[in-house]
Design a protein around this motif. Structure first.
Motif, short mmCIF file in Angstrom:
data_model
loop_
_atom_site.label_atom_id
_atom_site.label_comp_id
_atom_site.label_asym_id
_atom_site.label_seq_id
_atom_site.Cartn_x
_atom_site.Cartn_y
_atom_site.Cartn_z
N ALA A 141 -4.15 8.51 8.12
CA ALA A 141 -4.69 8.13 9.43
C ALA A 141 -6.10 7.58 9.23
O ALA A 141 -6.27 6.48 8.71
CB ALA A 141 -4.67 9.32 10.38
N ALA A 153 -3.02 7.58 1.86
CA ALA A 153 -3.51 6.20 1.94
C ALA A 153 -4.91 6.04 2.54
O ALA A 153 -5.56 5.03 2.30
CB ALA A 153 -2.54 5.39 2.79
N THR A 190 0.85 -1.20 0.00
CA THR A 190 0.00 0.00 0.00
C THR A 190 0.88 1.25 0.00
O THR A 190 0.66 2.18 -0.77
CB THR A 190 -0.92 0.01 1.24
N ASP A 194 1.34 12.53 14.39
CA ASP A 194 0.62 11.33 14.83
C ASP A 194 0.17 11.60 16.26
O ASP A 194 0.73 12.45 16.95
CB ASP A 194 1.53 10.09 14.79
N GLY A 235 1.58 5.37 10.80
CA GLY A 235 1.37 3.97 11.17
C GLY A 235 2.04 3.05 10.15
O GLY A 235 3.07 3.38 9.58
N HIS A 236 1.42 1.90 9.93
CA HIS A 236 1.99 0.90 9.02
C HIS A 236 2.27 1.46 7.63
O HIS A 236 3.30 1.19 7.03
CB HIS A 236 1.03 -0.29 8.87
N VAL A 237 1.33 2.23 7.11
CA VAL A 237 1.51 2.77 5.76
C VAL A 237 2.28 4.09 5.80
O VAL A 237 3.23 4.29 5.04
CB VAL A 237 0.13 2.97 5.08
N ASN A 258 -8.64 5.60 3.74
CA ASN A 258 -9.89 5.30 3.05
C ASN A 258 -10.90 6.40 3.33
O ASN A 258 -10.87 7.02 4.40
CB ASN A 258 -10.47 3.97 3.56
P1 NAI Z 1 -2.34 2.29 11.24
O1 NAI Z 1 -3.38 2.14 12.27
O2 NAI Z 1 -1.12 1.46 11.29
O3 NAI Z 1 -1.84 3.83 11.17
C1 NAI Z 1 -2.67 4.93 11.37
C2 NAI Z 1 -1.87 5.95 12.17
O4 NAI Z 1 -2.62 7.17 12.24
C3 NAI Z 1 -1.61 5.50 13.61
O5 NAI Z 1 -0.24 5.63 13.90
C4 NAI Z 1 -2.47 6.47 14.44
O6 NAI Z 1 -1.89 6.75 15.70
C5 NAI Z 1 -2.48 7.68 13.55
N1 NAI Z 1 -3.57 8.62 13.81
C6 NAI Z 1 -4.84 8.37 14.21
N2 NAI Z 1 -5.53 9.52 14.34
C7 NAI Z 1 -4.69 10.51 14.00
C8 NAI Z 1 -4.81 11.94 13.94
N3 NAI Z 1 -5.95 12.56 14.24
N4 NAI Z 1 -3.75 12.65 13.54
C9 NAI Z 1 -2.57 12.04 13.23
N5 NAI Z 1 -2.40 10.71 13.30
C10 NAI Z 1 -3.43 9.95 13.67
O7 NAI Z 1 -3.10 2.11 9.83
P2 NAI Z 1 -2.45 1.85 8.41
O8 NAI Z 1 -2.48 0.41 8.10
O9 NAI Z 1 -1.17 2.60 8.31
O10 NAI Z 1 -3.54 2.56 7.46
C11 NAI Z 1 -3.62 3.97 7.35
C12 NAI Z 1 -4.83 4.35 6.52
O11 NAI Z 1 -4.71 3.76 5.22
C13 NAI Z 1 -6.16 3.86 7.09
O12 NAI Z 1 -7.15 4.83 6.80
C14 NAI Z 1 -6.43 2.59 6.30
O13 NAI Z 1 -7.82 2.32 6.20
C15 NAI Z 1 -5.85 2.96 4.95
N6 NAI Z 1 -5.45 1.80 4.15
C16 NAI Z 1 -4.53 0.90 4.65
C17 NAI Z 1 -4.15 -0.19 3.91
C18 NAI Z 1 -3.11 -1.16 4.40
O14 NAI Z 1 -2.62 -1.97 3.60
N7 NAI Z 1 -2.71 -1.11 5.66
C19 NAI Z 1 -4.75 -0.45 2.57
C20 NAI Z 1 -5.64 0.60 2.11
C21 NAI Z 1 -5.99 1.65 2.90
#
Ligand code: NAI
Length: 347
Positions: free
Chosen positions: A240, A261, A153, A205, A184-186, A263
């Motif tokens: 996020a 990234a 991603t 973050d 986060g992860h992405v 959604n």
């Molecule tokens: P994750 O949960 O690992 O990372 C999200 C990060 O955003 C976390 O570190 C969290 O602390 C931070 N966060 C939350 N609220 C915040 C705010 N108000 N301000 C700043 N930071 C904040 O999730 P991941 O896997 O990195 O995904 C990120 C986004 O991408 C999500 O919306 C997910 O639905 C979307 N996505 C992810 C995919 C994947 O392969 N992991 C695929 C397609 C979409």
């Protein structure tokens, strides 16, 4: 039952109740014109069956658009399990879910989503072959191969940011200022790619680990979550949660490109027109973040890392097509993406 919920657009909606394990689940196949419907299985403590049905209908439809724009020969589907994953889940329930997936004879291919883990999918896979995402097929040097598609991603989003900058500014990423919301992860992996290409990073973050690491390793500037969207930068990358692009945030936005990234970035579809009128280029979320589903697809196909990487790089070209058509027709990019997807799956 459910006569107040529309599902005229869907091809197949199946319900399962397995008394022995307590499994209550719904599988929705939205459209299979391009191939069997691919989409994750979510487990969530829905308040009632209507809420679960609405969710699975909405999510499966989104998958059709995402798969079409990712040039996959797959349709869109989704499964939901009603229940609290921490309380109600059991190995027997996962096996029952595997049998439910199997009962659709490959019309629906399941994968991971909220509330489900790779371990759960592996148990489901004891009962069906119509599962993907149980192993990571592509990972950058130093990455753990754990089935999480986040590296793909992130790489897809990176190619999308690059294409968006090229389209809007006519330049590469060297010296471009990029603000990333959510490391986060992405988000963190995206930061690594951008740093390698010479971008200047601003990161926020709600937890300190990711941003501190980015400061130390990627020379990023840490910004508070309240300020990140208001910075005077070239690109905003929402990584996020959803709906961060709303009327309020747009009113203080200085960046000229939104490409990230998360959604459902737009709080509502009509904000696409507002962004267009303000001269802000918006990378439609389901186009730029399709790396995850592309990864799952290649895991299913057992194809090579090279094939996966080449496919991920096409995200940039797809965005270019969307941007060019949006400009030619004076339309918002999110609307154009929907139209191109619909042409592909023949709505
Ligand atoms: P994750 O949960 O690992 O990372 C999200 C990060 O955003 C976390 O570190 C969290 O602390 C931070 N966060 C939350 N609220 C915040 C705010 N108000 N301000 C700043 N930071 C904040 O999730 P991941 O896997 O990195 O995904 C990120 C986004 O991408 C999500 O919306 C997910 O639905 C979307 N996505 C992810 C995919 C994947 O392969 N992991 C695929 C397609 C979409």
């Amino acid at each position: 039952v459910f006569d107040h919920i529309e599902f005229d657009e869907h091809e197949h909606v199946a319900f399962c109740h397995d008394k022995k394990t307590g499994l209550k689940a719904i599988i929705a196949v939205h459209n299979s014109y391009l191939g069997p419907a691919l989409g994750g299985c979510r487990m969530w403590p829905y308040a009632n069956s209507d809420e679960a049905l609405n969710d699975v209908l909405r999510l499966s439809k989104g998958m059709t658009y995402k798969a079409a724009m990712a040039n996959l020969n797959q349709g869109g589907g989704k499964a939901v399990i009603l229940g609290d994953p921490r309380v109600h889940k059991s190995a027997d329930m996962m096996r029952a879910m595997g049998r439910f997936v199997e009962s659709l004879s490959g019309q629906y291919i399941s994968a991971e989503d909220s509330g489900m883990s790779v371990a759960d999918l592996q148990i489901m896979a004891e009962e069906t072959t119509h599962i993907s995402g149980t192993k990571a097929s592509y990972h950058f040097a130093g990455e753990e191969a754990d089935g999480n598609p986040a590296p793909s991603t992130a790489y897809g989003v990176f190619t999308g940011v690059k294409a968006s900058v090229k389209y809007h500014f006519g330049s590469d990423l060297q010296g471009k200022k990029v603000a990333i919301q959510g490391l986060g992860h992405v988000g963190y992996r995206l930061a690594e790619h951008l740093h390698r290409e010479g971008a200047e990073l601003f990161v926020a973050d709600i937890y300190p680990e990711g941003v501190n690491r980015a400061k130390e390793k990627l020379n990023a500037t840490i910004v508070s979550p309240d300020e990140i969207l208001t910075l005077d930068v070239d690109v905003i990358a929402p990584c996020a949660m959803g709906a961060t692009v709303n009327r309020q945030s747009i009113s203080t936005l200085k960046a000229k490109v939104i490409a990230g990234a998360a959604n459902n970035q737009l709080a509502s579809e009509d904000l696409g027109e507002l962004l267009k009128d303000k001269g802000i280029l918006y990378a439609p979320d389901y186009v730029i973040n399709a790396g995850g589903i592309i990864d799952i697809y290649h895991q299913k196909m057992l194809s090579s890392n090279e094939a996966l990487k080449t496919h991920l790089e096409k995200i940039g070209a797809t965005l270019m097509e969307v941007y060019t058509r949006a400009d030619e027709q004076n339309l918002a990019t999110n609307r154009v993406a929907n139209t191109i997807a619909e042409e592909k799956f023949k709505k």
